[in-house]
Design a protein around this motif. Structure first.
Motif: not given
Length: 178
Positions: A115-116, A155-159, A118-124
């Motif tokens: 999900d969105e 988080e880049e491709r949310p459903a 958290g940071t971008r790095e953490y989510n990756l």
């Protein structure tokens, strides 16, 4: 003259790569074939039920014959900030393992999502851990590591769009992409 065969091979390889990248299975981003792979689709209206239950193609409840075709359910969901496969999705992952074990030429890409929050790095990293957990489970069930590829979209491709728990729950997932 020495480079001509290599240039020709490079052009053919690039053409094949473009064609492979343009291919489509007709499914949706979450892996469902009829557009109902998210909450409220074919299930009870709660996240992670219904379409991803691992039942057969015709919904008969008898399940698919092991290894005969790609399992219908292609998405599993995770709890917040977790990479642990929930017990309700083990049968679905098992059916994918059976299919892959029975079809050694089949290849799957496990797409990890978050999900969105958290940071971008953490989510990756979390998306990769989720897909990696599914990969390890498949390997323990006898699937060859050469059949499985892991990719994280974070988080880049949310459903589902939105900043509520229902949307977050639909975005915490791993998709089996054949």
């Amino acid at each position: 003259m020495f480079l001509k065969p290599y240039a020709r091979s490079l052009v053919v390889a690039a053409s094949l790569a473009v064609l492979a990248g343009c291919s489509s299975t007709g499914g949706t981003q979450d892996g469902s074939m009829d557009g109902s792979g998210t909450a409220g689709g074919a299930g009870t209206g709660t996240t992670g039920t219904g379409q991803v239950s691992g039942t057969g193609v015709n919904g008969s409840g008898a399940g698919q014959m092991a290894g005969s075709q790609i399992p219908q359910g292609r998405t599993i969901y995770f709890d917040y900030d977790s990479d642990t496969i929930r017990s309700e999705f083990e049968s679905l992952v098992n059916s994918h393992a059976d299919y892959l074990s029975s079809n050694p030429n089949a290849h799957v890409v496990l797409q990890g999502h978050t999900d969105e929050r958290g940071t971008r790095e953490y989510n990756l990293a979390l998306g990769e851990r989720r897909a990696g957990a599914v990969e390890r489970y498949l390997n323990l069930r006898g699937v060859s590591p050469s059949q499985v590829e892991v990719v994280s979209y974070g988080e880049e491709r949310p459903a589902a769009r939105g900043s509520n728990e229902d949307s977050f729950a639909q975005n915490r997932r791993v998709v089996f992409a054949y």
